[in-house]
Write a protein that holds these residues in place. Structure first.
Motif, short mmCIF file in Angstrom:
data_model
loop_
_atom_site.label_atom_id
_atom_site.label_comp_id
_atom_site.label_asym_id
_atom_site.label_seq_id
_atom_site.Cartn_x
_atom_site.Cartn_y
_atom_site.Cartn_z
N SER A 32 0.82 -1.22 0.00
CA SER A 32 0.00 0.00 0.00
C SER A 32 0.86 1.27 0.00
N ASP A 33 2.10 1.18 0.47
CA ASP A 33 2.98 2.35 0.45
C ASP A 33 3.27 2.82 -0.97
N ASP A 38 2.49 7.29 -6.55
CA ASP A 38 2.19 6.84 -7.91
C ASP A 38 0.87 7.45 -8.38
N PRO A 39 0.71 7.67 -9.70
CA PRO A 39 -0.56 8.22 -10.21
C PRO A 39 -1.78 7.36 -9.91
N ILE A 40 -1.58 6.11 -9.55
CA ILE A 40 -2.75 5.27 -9.20
C ILE A 40 -3.47 5.81 -7.97
N PHE A 57 -8.06 6.91 -15.93
CA PHE A 57 -7.72 7.05 -17.35
C PHE A 57 -6.91 8.31 -17.59
N PHE A 58 -7.32 9.42 -16.99
CA PHE A 58 -6.55 10.65 -17.16
C PHE A 58 -5.17 10.53 -16.49
N ALA A 59 -5.13 9.93 -15.31
CA ALA A 59 -3.85 9.77 -14.61
C ALA A 59 -2.88 8.93 -15.43
N ILE A 69 5.66 15.38 -10.80
CA ILE A 69 5.08 16.37 -11.71
C ILE A 69 3.78 15.84 -12.30
N VAL A 70 3.77 14.57 -12.70
CA VAL A 70 2.54 13.95 -13.21
C VAL A 70 1.43 14.07 -12.17
N ASN A 71 1.74 13.73 -10.93
CA ASN A 71 0.73 13.78 -9.86
C ASN A 71 0.18 15.19 -9.68
N ALA A 72 1.07 16.18 -9.75
CA ALA A 72 0.63 17.57 -9.59
C ALA A 72 -0.30 17.98 -10.73
N LYS A 73 0.00 17.54 -11.93
CA LYS A 73 -0.82 17.91 -13.09
C LYS A 73 -2.17 17.19 -13.08
#
Length: 281
Positions: A32-33, A38-40, A57-59, A69-73
């Protein structure tokens, strides 16, 4: 110019000897950590299946570059949707397009998000749920003897033929020899069952049919270990690697994404006796 040395590949016997090492890496990484960075995480943030499917889907589609950066967007995009992706997409109208103004991530621009949302809206209107569309693509692929992702790409863009070419490039097509890394990562999230990370909220296909999401990090470790000889990170490489992973676990080959990705995340050294190709950097 000297020819590049051909990469060595594992025999079936040595492949099975590698299995305990990879299985242990899966166990260490798939906890779970893993979710927090992660974007999930954006699928886990919602309770409703429709929200989970669409946020995921967007993630996955935007999972390009550094994870932070992906997570922030993705967070930025979901905020523009009032953290109600299913409702926002279902009720989307032209006046809502202004909410997308100023959005940018890599080559994604407001026009791309607009058309992705429009296509998803049409899909939900026709099929009710995103999984229903995936099931339609899966059945079509089986009937036509084509790859699922190629059919998904084709069907996704049938609703709005006027969609600009630039937006179409954000959805992979294995018939163009794309590795389809982001879409198979999304399917891993949605299809794999009994995982502390993957949600297993879709049942239209079996985990045995998943392919590993092939990015540069996974491919590098696979070549070091002798699981992959092809030097391009394309669809042919995915199929080659998948054939090896199905020997290790025919019912759940995609779980080894955690092992190969985990080698980088955990900064764990590969025992020297397991390194088949020392020239891979």
């Amino acid at each position: 110019m000297p020819r590049r040395k051909k990469l060595r590949i594992l025999s079936k016997k040595k492949l099975l000897q590698l299995k305990p090492f990879l299985d242990n890496l899966v166990k260490e990484t798939e906890t779970s950590d893993y979710i927090h960075d992660d974007p999930i995480q954006f699928m886990h943030a919602f309770e409703g299946k429709d929200d989970q499917e669409l946020a995921g889907f967007f993630a996955a589609t935007m999972a390009w570059g550094r994870r932070d950066i992906v997570n922030a967007k993705v967070e930025d995009l979901l905020k523009r949707m009032d953290y109600r992706p299913a409702a926002f997409i279902t009720q989307f109208s032209e006046k809502d397009a202004r909410r997308l103004e100023g959005f940018k991530h890599r080559t994604f621009k407001p026009v791309d998000m607009y058309w992705l949302i429009k296509s998803l809206q049409s899909i939900l209107q026709k099929f009710g749920h995103f999984e229903g569309f995936w099931k339609h693509c899966y059945n079509t692929a089986k009937r036509e003897n084509r790859q699922l992702i190629a059919v998904f790409h084709q069907q996704f863009f049938t609703f709005h033929p006027e969609m600009p070419r630039r937006t179409r490039k954000h959805v992979s097509n294995t018939e163009k020899n794309s590795s389809a890394k982001r879409l198979y990562m999304y399917l891993r999230w949605c299809i794999r069952q009994n995982s502390p990370v993957d949600l297993g909220i879709m049942q239209f296909m079996s985990p045995a049919e998943l392919k590993i999401p092939l990015d540069v990090h996974v491919a590098r470790q696979a070549r070091k270990l002798g699981l992959l000889s092809r030097k391009q990170n394309d669809w042919k490489a995915v199929l080659e690697l998948n054939n090896k992973l199905k020997v290790l676990d025919p019912e759940d080959p995609a779980k080894y994404d955690f092992a190969l990705f985990g080698l980088g995340v955990l900064e764990e050294e590969i025992p020297s006796e397991l390194v088949m190709n020392t020239s891979v950097d």
